[in-house]
Design an enzyme around this catalytic site. Structure first.
Site, PDB file in Angstrom:
ATOM      1  N   GLU A   1      12.738  -1.980  -5.830  1.00  0.00           N
ATOM      2  CA  GLU A   1      12.491  -0.772  -6.571  1.00  0.00           C
ATOM      3  C   GLU A   1      13.766  -0.093  -7.031  1.00  0.00           C
ATOM      4  O   GLU A   1      13.500   0.368  -8.320  1.00  0.00           O
ATOM      5  CB  GLU A   1      11.815   0.065  -5.413  1.00  0.00           C
ATOM      6  CG  GLU A   1      11.056   1.227  -5.779  1.00  0.00           C
ATOM      7  CD  GLU A   1       9.911   1.687  -5.032  1.00  0.00           C
ATOM      8  OE1 GLU A   1       8.695   1.519  -4.948  1.00  0.00           O
ATOM      9  OE2 GLU A   1      10.379   2.382  -4.172  1.00  0.00           O
TER      10      GLU A   1
ATOM     11  N   GLU B   1      14.309  -1.804 -10.317  1.00  0.00           N
ATOM     12  CA  GLU B   1      13.404  -1.548 -11.124  1.00  0.00           C
ATOM     13  C   GLU B   1      13.598  -0.302 -11.705  1.00  0.00           C
ATOM     14  O   GLU B   1      13.487   0.028 -13.108  1.00  0.00           O
ATOM     15  CB  GLU B   1      11.981  -1.537 -10.719  1.00  0.00           C
ATOM     16  CG  GLU B   1      10.904  -1.199 -11.691  1.00  0.00           C
ATOM     17  CD  GLU B   1       9.436  -1.202 -10.970  1.00  0.00           C
ATOM     18  OE1 GLU B   1       8.474  -1.184 -11.710  1.00  0.00           O
ATOM     19  OE2 GLU B   1       9.379  -1.461  -9.546  1.00  0.00           O
TER      20      GLU B   1
ATOM     21  N   CYS C   1       4.392   2.516  -2.153  1.00  0.00           N
ATOM     22  CA  CYS C   1       4.232   2.057  -0.647  1.00  0.00           C
ATOM     23  C   CYS C   1       2.857   2.343   0.068  1.00  0.00           C
ATOM     24  O   CYS C   1       2.594   1.825   0.816  1.00  0.00           O
ATOM     25  CB  CYS C   1       5.505   2.678   0.052  1.00  0.00           C
ATOM     26  SG  CYS C   1       7.032   1.756  -0.405  1.00  0.00           S
TER      27      CYS C   1
ATOM     28  N   SER D   1       5.686   2.180  -9.624  1.00  0.00           N
ATOM     29  CA  SER D   1       6.275   0.936  -9.393  1.00  0.00           C
ATOM     30  C   SER D   1       5.687  -0.269  -9.209  1.00  0.00           C
ATOM     31  O   SER D   1       4.453  -0.221  -8.572  1.00  0.00           O
ATOM     32  CB  SER D   1       7.462   1.022  -8.223  1.00  0.00           C
ATOM     33  OG  SER D   1       8.108  -0.233  -7.589  1.00  0.00           O
TER      34      SER D   1
ATOM     35  N   LYS E   1      -4.300   0.688   4.759  1.00  0.00           N
ATOM     36  CA  LYS E   1      -3.671  -0.739   4.769  1.00  0.00           C
ATOM     37  C   LYS E   1      -4.913  -1.775   4.988  1.00  0.00           C
ATOM     38  O   LYS E   1      -4.817  -2.746   4.576  1.00  0.00           O
ATOM     39  CB  LYS E   1      -2.776  -0.694   5.946  1.00  0.00           C
ATOM     40  CG  LYS E   1      -1.580   0.248   5.674  1.00  0.00           C
ATOM     41  CD  LYS E   1      -0.624  -0.497   4.504  1.00  0.00           C
ATOM     42  CE  LYS E   1       0.658   0.524   4.460  1.00  0.00           C
ATOM     43  NZ  LYS E   1       1.608   0.091   3.276  1.00  0.00           N
TER      44      LYS E   1
ATOM     45  N   GLU F   1      -5.942  -2.210   1.729  1.00  0.00           N
ATOM     46  CA  GLU F   1      -5.246  -2.694   0.850  1.00  0.00           C
ATOM     47  C   GLU F   1      -5.238  -4.270   0.810  1.00  0.00           C
ATOM     48  O   GLU F   1      -4.959  -5.147  -0.146  1.00  0.00           O
ATOM     49  CB  GLU F   1      -3.640  -2.073   1.249  1.00  0.00           C
ATOM     50  CG  GLU F   1      -2.716  -2.859   0.132  1.00  0.00           C
ATOM     51  CD  GLU F   1      -1.220  -2.287   0.601  1.00  0.00           C
ATOM     52  OE1 GLU F   1      -0.284  -2.390   0.063  1.00  0.00           O
ATOM     53  OE2 GLU F   1      -1.108  -1.956   1.971  1.00  0.00           O
TER      54      GLU F   1
ATOM     55  N   GLU G   1      -5.349  -8.444  -5.817  1.00  0.00           N
ATOM     56  CA  GLU G   1      -4.044  -8.472  -5.926  1.00  0.00           C
ATOM     57  C   GLU G   1      -2.999  -8.857  -4.850  1.00  0.00           C
ATOM     58  O   GLU G   1      -1.907  -9.206  -5.246  1.00  0.00           O
ATOM     59  CB  GLU G   1      -3.543  -7.106  -6.770  1.00  0.00           C
ATOM     60  CG  GLU G   1      -4.115  -6.630  -7.845  1.00  0.00           C
ATOM     61  CD  GLU G   1      -5.676  -5.901  -7.590  1.00  0.00           C
ATOM     62  OE1 GLU G   1      -6.429  -5.659  -8.351  1.00  0.00           O
ATOM     63  OE2 GLU G   1      -5.814  -5.662  -6.424  1.00  0.00           O
TER      64      GLU G   1
ATOM     65  N   CYS H   1       3.693   8.760   7.002  1.00  0.00           N
ATOM     66  CA  CYS H   1       3.131   7.761   7.875  1.00  0.00           C
ATOM     67  C   CYS H   1       3.042   8.332   9.238  1.00  0.00           C
ATOM     68  O   CYS H   1       2.383   7.778   9.932  1.00  0.00           O
ATOM     69  CB  CYS H   1       3.968   6.715   7.734  1.00  0.00           C
ATOM     70  SG  CYS H   1       3.826   5.660   5.865  1.00  0.00           S
TER      71      CYS H   1
END
Length: 674
Positions: free
Chosen positions: A277, A280, A302, A322, A361, A364, A369, A518
């Site tokens: 990251e 980037e 994230c 990102s 998550k 996710e 993807e 988190c």
């Protein structure tokens, strides 16, 4: 200040205090159910009623404000009877399968019954139509809902997503998405904050324990497990530790004892994320400053709840994200490629489990993807709460476990990775590395902590001036890098609206979907400690400061991975495994047909009324039907006995009616919810 008397004791409290808070200040606890300190107060349960001298009806102490000279009694016979009746009425429309409920022994309704001394409900009758709705992340069991509306407040006022609301009226009221749509078909981001505040088992994470146990038991699977940074300062709460207690070594040993083959740490790929990251970000800034095309500000990626939110709400701003995957999907991708190749195992035989503080998550890993070579990067996600349950199921005495290290090569990490668990941590970790790469010097903050972005404020900002950079980064000389950090989707909305209006002054933004990051994720242990946020945050920073390596680019295992496999940050190999893209969903999923419904959404009433031929679809059902037939005659006798009992109850009904009149009269006068 206001002076009043509670149970004969004089009390002096601030003028805006409620009766409940005033009582608490002198050690008197008033029972309640719907209130959630600092988040929600609505007064719907009425369990907290008290007598106020001069008032015609009982008052809800969680809402009623103190007044000068007020005289309050919290434990009179009238109050106790009213609370018991109200509790029994709640129980009469509640699915009482406590022994098989996930919240058994951690249920606030159950605890309330013990406090009030109610062992059973005298009332029975028609039950409201309750649905079971299971998405890939969150399961709604409305047969357990007590209509406290805590979840409504969190969803609408804290996260400002507006998915859960009270639908219909009166006895037909149900909490859920509009038009009775399944949660997996609407623009819910699956943050799970509703599951944290729910006092019963009506909202919970969708179970992943069974498939994980099955994989561990399978001789054909090599089970890999990884833990997120925030787990190590929260899992201890499941076993009596203080919030923030660092139990990293015991946690690694517990996972090994459960039967996992490889115990890895998501912190490893958190360090890897910083290099990917950070590279980037520098590429985008260079392009922007040298006349090329670049989208700024760049925003971290994230948090899957935040990603889904921007896909729904700001689909035209996806280029600001990102392209990096989240750390745990990065590790899953590496486990099924680099590591599988290293140990000579077919990637199809690898089963990767992530222990995460986040219910999003679970969503996710179901995304198209998050796959490579036709295999999902991660096969299952356990929340902190679910892992605690598995450890208890296995009979493991967590407190007596010795410390264990994580396995190599995907288990070594720096302190920069640990702070991913707190809001501002990803940004701070990135700045530690980016600044040193650009200038050759250490980040100029005491203890490497970027003080302006440390803490639990909703939006935090910092400026960092680049002076005397290395030759390759002369284009940054004199540039003031502006960064912003927020957690929770209401804060995200503020920053995204700035970008949408073209008014954002920032170069780099960190956004976490859950308020406070988190450490307070939707899958973390439920806590009544008012300082739980601060204690978990302190635990994370202590973990960081205890390490000799505190900058991601110092991780020798990450550098070795680049040398042997990934080549360099943002290489072609890295992009194939560690980067992704995101999709426009639209506010109402109008751009996609994806649904994240797990199983059939069904009505409890529909299942009870299912035709007999469908009920008897297997031998076990047929056996159950025979037992049912044998019991019919016994039921007739039981019904006769029940009629006698009901006749006796009618003699006591007048008292109940009078209590309800008092309560409902007061309830009708309460302020309406915003």
């Amino acid at each position: 200040m206001v002076n009043l008397t509670i149970n004969g004791q004089p009390v002096t409290v601030p003028k805006d205090s409620t009766i409940m808070n005033a009582a608490k200040s002198i050690g008197i606890s008033i029972p309640g159910l719907c209130r959630f300190e600092g988040v929600h107060k609505f007064g719907s349960c009425r369990i907290c009623v008290v007598e106020v001298e001069g008032a015609k009806t009982l008052q809800a102490s969680c809402l009623a404000k103190v007044t000068e000279g007020m005289v309050v009694r919290t434990n009179t016979q009238k109050v106790r009877r009213a609370r018991r009746v109200l509790y029994e009425l709640l129980l009469s429309d509640h699915d009482k399968d406590c022994l098989s409920c996930q919240r058994n022994q951690s249920c606030e309704l159950q605890e309330l019954g013990k406090t009030l001394g109610v062992l059973e409900s005298r009332f029975d009758g028609k039950h409201s139509d309750s649905h079971l709705d299971s998405s890939v992340s969150i399961t709604r069991n409305m047969s357990k809902c007590v209509l406290c509306r805590r979840c409504v407040t969190v969803c609408n006022e804290i996260q400002e997503t507006g998915i859960l609301n009270a639908q219909n009226r009166g006895f037909d009221t149900v909490i859920g998405p509009a038009m009775d749509l399944p949660l997996g078909t609407v623009n819910c981001v699956f943050c799970g904050q509703c599951t944290v505040v729910c006092p019963v088992g009506a909202l919970k994470e969708t179970d992943a324990i069974k498939p994980v146990w099955h994989a561990i038991s399978s001789k054909d699977k090599r089970c890999v497990v990884q833990i997120a940074p925030a787990i190590r300062v929260a899992i201890g709460e499941e076993f009596g530790y203080e919030p923030g207690a660092r139990v990293t070594g015991k946690l690694a040993q517990a996972l090994s004892t459960l039967g996992f083959d490889d115990i890895f740490d998501t912190d490893f790929t958190a360090d890897l994320t910083i290099l990917e990251e950070g590279t980037e970000f520098l590429s985008r800034v260079k392009a922007a400053l040298t006349g090329g095309e670049a989208t700024l500000p760049m925003i971290t990626s994230c948090s899957p709840g935040w990603i889904k939110y921007v896909e729904h709400t700001y689909p035209d701003l996806l280029s600001h994200l990102s392209t990096c995957k989240s750390p745990h999907t990065m590790l899953g991708a590496l486990a099924k490629s680099f590591y599988a190749e290293k140990i000579g195992v077919d990637p199809k035989d690898m089963y990767v489990v992530s222990v995460m503080p986040c219910t999003a998550k679970k969503f996710e890993i179901s995304r198209h993807e998050m796959c490579n070579n036709g295999l999902p990067n991660v096969d299952a996600v356990l929340t902190t709460r679910e892992l605690g349950q598995m450890i208890r199921e296995a009979g493991i005495d967590f407190n007596q476990l010795p410390d264990r290290e994580f396995d190599n090569p995907l288990g070594l990490s720096t302190g920069a990775a640990d702070i991913f668990g707190v809001t501002g941590g990803v940004m701070e970790a990135a700045l530690r590395t980016v600044y040193e790469i650009v200038t050759g010097r250490e980040l100029p903050f005491e203890g490497l902590h970027v003080t302006p972005i440390v803490g639990l404020d909703q939006i935090k900002t910092a400026d960092l001036k680049i002076e005397d950079p290395l030759p390759d980064y002369q284009f940054l000389d004199g540039v003031v890098v502006k960064v912003a950090v927020t957690s929770g989707l209401s804060g995200a909305k503020i920053l995204m609206d700035q970008i949408q209006r073209g008014e954002s002054p920032y170069h780099f933004i960190e956004i976490m979907g859950c308020p406070n990051g988190c450490i307070m994720g939707g899958g973390q242990p439920r806590s009544k400690d008012p300082d739980v946020r601060l204690k978990r945050m302190r635990g994370i920073y202590d973990e960081d400061e205890s390490k000799t390596m505190r900058k991601s680019h110092e991780n020798p295992s990450v550098n070795k991975l680049y040398e042997d496999y990934l080549e360099y940050p943002n290489s072609h190999v890295s992009h194939e495994l560690l980067h992704t893209h995101y999709v426009k969903r639209g506010k109402f999923n109008e751009y996609l047909e994806d649904e994240y419904v797990k199983g059939e959404v069904s009505s409890m009433a529909d299942r009870d009324n299912m035709p007999k031929e469908r009920q008897k679809k297997n031998p076990a059902d047929r056996a159950a039907q025979r037992v049912k037939d044998d019991l019919d005659s016994v039921k007739v006798m039981a019904l006769e006995s029940e009629i006698k009992r009901l006749k006796q109850e009618l003699n006591d009904s007048q008292e109940t009616v009078e209590i309800l009149k008092d309560v409902m009269s007061d309830y009708a006068k309460k302020p309406k919810q915003k």
